[in-house]
Design an enzyme around this catalytic site. Structure first.
Site, PDB file in Angstrom:
ATOM      1  N   GLU A  19      45.179  54.060  45.056  1.00 22.67           N
ATOM      2  CA  GLU A  19      43.931  54.155  44.256  1.00 22.67           C
ATOM      3  C   GLU A  19      44.322  55.033  42.805  1.00 22.67           C
ATOM      4  O   GLU A  19      43.302  55.885  42.893  1.00 22.67           O
ATOM      5  CB  GLU A  19      42.845  54.439  44.931  1.00 22.67           C
TER       6      GLU A  19
ATOM      7  N   GLU B 162      41.440  46.946  51.600  1.00 24.08           N
ATOM      8  CA  GLU B 162      40.568  47.818  52.110  1.00 24.08           C
ATOM      9  C   GLU B 162      39.114  47.191  52.147  1.00 24.08           C
ATOM     10  O   GLU B 162      38.598  47.199  51.081  1.00 24.08           O
ATOM     11  CB  GLU B 162      40.436  49.456  51.691  1.00 24.08           C
TER      12      GLU B 162
END
Ligand SMILES: *[C@@H]1O[C@H](CO)[C@@H](O)[C@H](O)[C@H]1NC(C)=O
Ligand SMILES: *[C@@H]1O[C@H](CO)[C@@H](O)[C@H](O)[C@H]1NC(C)=O
Ligand SMILES: CC(=O)N[C@H]1CO[C@H](CO)[C@@H](O)[C@@H]1O
Length: 541
Positions: free
Chosen positions: A187, A258
């Protein structure tokens, strides 16, 4: 431009070809991809993946957790690699017990599942220091996660070591092992802007470094729209079926790394809930719109043992996941998702080899379908996106009732085998009985002398930051200071009120004045007025 893009395409095509079919024409091991899906050892597959982090459970628990994951319809386990537990001090390594990464991966292989390895090295993961070891901070001139020579040096060394370890154990799919995907960074887009061009250069460098390690399986970068070829950008989130803008190149597959099954728990907050119906809807939506891999974050959260959790999170991690902290099934989440996996597997041929199509059925309703011309292979997903109003739709001459915000799965374009809003899995029916082991446990109490100012090992004019003071070996320290007040002033002046300020929300603190316990600082009681003698102290955060 035209020339360079043709060269790019050619080199990717040749990569695909050489990895799947060898020079002798035989099928080889390895993972490649195209716009439709990953291709594992020459085969397309629908991938249902779940995150289980090895240091958040024990090797004794692993077989049972993995069996339950497999029975729930998973064929991939995803885990981060946690640098700071493996190299707590520079050059001193630990891969024992709960930290036995190789054992964990081999166990997943024994259960007939694949592995996605997220190497990081920054992993966030609500883990102490995001997985980076303390000693890295003491490297001169280091800037984490940037185009910074010291950071890049240590990052490369670490990633190389993990890849080498996996190669030596023959764990990559290209070697016949279970690892089908590897992730670099994590991320990064959350902070990329702050680093300006250093950040952009770092992304390029990280991708190039990862690819140069030649694992024979694709690298991914999650939430990284500018992931450079051949690295695949993937989606993290609750609703990737609607929010993901897609892979950044048409020849990359749609992967969801995710999909949060609940939310991690922060001190003082109630447990987070996410309904099984909502997860099921998002997963069906994603597969109906080109997705071929979903990962549940977490499938089993487990426990942050010792001091491993990040400062804001509790020791219990994603207890609301399909398998709870103790390894028990969380129903109906586990069962409903199992049913969704079954239904999607019935659509496998159409999803992996059919052509996608879409038909608007009404204001908030649509049909996403996959069909292989000239065959009877066809699967459809009828979706009602309205969260309040049900709908009755007509698809290919038949009427279908769709509850609010739901998807019906039709593996033959006619028969509904599952609606995401309709749960047939069993609800929780747990029984508890008192543990014999727990009732025999005894608490022990010990006391220790309060150190005096003369016996302190470190003397500093200003308070030290706890983390660098203790070098992440403990969070426990005595801090002593001395304030002398003129008794005459105390008696004659009302306005003297010494105050101790504690500017931390993540720690517990006990305060003593002249050797006597005067109060504690906690999250729930940040203001503790205490009186000692004629002096009033206020301790607050
Ligand atoms: C750290 O950076 C400073 C200023 O750029 C430089 O003078 C120094 O030599 C560097 N130290 C190391 C160990 O690289
Ligand atoms: C799915 O893939 C097809 C073919 O690449 C493309 O035309 C379509 O727009 C994609 N659908 C979505 C929802 O991204
Ligand atoms: C991209 C996306 O769908 N993100 C969602 C992931 O899930 C969290 C909650 O767990 C949402 O807040 C995000 O919007």
């Amino acid at each position: 431009m035209a020339v360079s893009s043709r060269i790019l395409l050619l080199s990717i095509l040749s990569l695909l070809a050489s990895a799947v079919v060898g020079h002798d024409g035989k099928q080889q091991h390895g993972v490649t991809y195209d716009g439709r899906s990953l291709i594992i050892n020459g085969k397309r597959e629908l991938l249902f993946s779940g995150s289980i982090h090895y240091p958040r459970s024990t090797p004794e628990m692993w077989p049972d957790l993995l069996l339950k994951a497999k029975q729930g319809g998973l064929n991939v386990i995803q885990t981060y690699v946690f640098w700071n537990i493996h190299e707590p001090e520079q050059g001193k390594f630990n891969f024992e017990g709960n930290y036995d990464l190789v054992k964990f991966i081999k166990m997943i292989e024994e259960h007939g599942m694949y592995v996605t390895l997220r190497v990081g090295p920054f992993i966030q993961a609500e883990w102490n220091h995001g997985g980076l070891p303390y000693w890295l901070r003491e490297i001169p001139n280091i800037t984490f996660r940037s185009d910074n020579p010291p950071f890049k040096y240590y990052m490369k060394r670490y990633v190389k070591m993990i890849v080498k370890m996996m190669k030596e154990e023959k764990l990559f799919a290209s070697q016949g092992g279970p690892i089908i995907l590897t992730q670099i960074e994590n991320e990064y887009n959350h902070i990329q802007l702050a680093y300006k061009e250093l950040g952009d250069r770092y992304v390029q460098w990280a991708a190039k470094t990862a690819v140069s390690l030649k694992t024979g399986v694709p690298w991914i970068m999650c939430k990284q729209k500018d992931a450079p070829d051949p690295v695949i950008n993937t989606c993290n989130g609750r609703h990737c079926g609607d929010t993901f803008t897609g892979p950044n190149k048409p020849y990359k597959p749609s992967l969801w790394t995710e999909n949060w099954t609940a939310q991690y728990r922060v001190f003082g907050d109630p447990p987070s809930q996410r309904a099984a119906e909502d997860i099921a809807y998002s997963v069906a939506r994603f597969f109906s719109r080109n997705g071929t891999l979903v990962n549940y974050y977490m499938y089993h959260g487990g426990t942050n043992f010792g001091r491993t959790s990040a400062v804001f999170t509790t020791t219990r991690y994603y207890d609301e996941a399909p398998i709870d902290e103790y390894g028990l099934l969380r129903e109906p989440k586990w069962g409903h998702l199992k049913d969704v996996h079954k239904a999607l597997n019935l659509c496998k041929k159409a999803l992996l080899w059919g052509n996608p199509g879409k038909q608007i059925l009404g204001k908030d309703t649509d049909a996403q379908f996959y069909e292989k011309p000239g065959t009877n292979i066809c699967a459809a997903f009828l979706t009602n996106t309205n969260s309040r109003v049900p709908a009755t739709v007509s698809f290919r001459g038949q009427a279908y009732y769709l509850p609010p915000r739901s998807i019906s799965i039709l593996p033959d374009c006619k028969t509904v085998v599952l609606n995401t809003q309709t749960i047939v899995a069993q609800h929780n029916a747990r029984n508890f009985k008192k543990s014999k082991v727990a009732s025999n446990l005894k608490w022990e109490k010990s006391s220790e002398p309060i150190p005096t100012i003369e016996h302190l090992p470190i003397d500093s004019k200003n308070p030290k930051e706890l983390y660098s003071l203790l070098k992440d070996t403990t969070d426990y320290a005595w801090y002593t200071t001395k304030i002398e007040l003129d008794p005459h002033d105390l008696n004659s002046r009302e306005d003297i009120n010494p105050v101790l300020r504690v500017a931390s929300l993540g720690h517990a603190l006990h305060a003593f004045v002249n050797g006597k316990y005067v109060g504690e600082h906690t999250q729930s009681s940040p203001y503790i007025p205490v009186t000692y003698g004629s002096v009033k102290y206020i301790i607050y955060s």
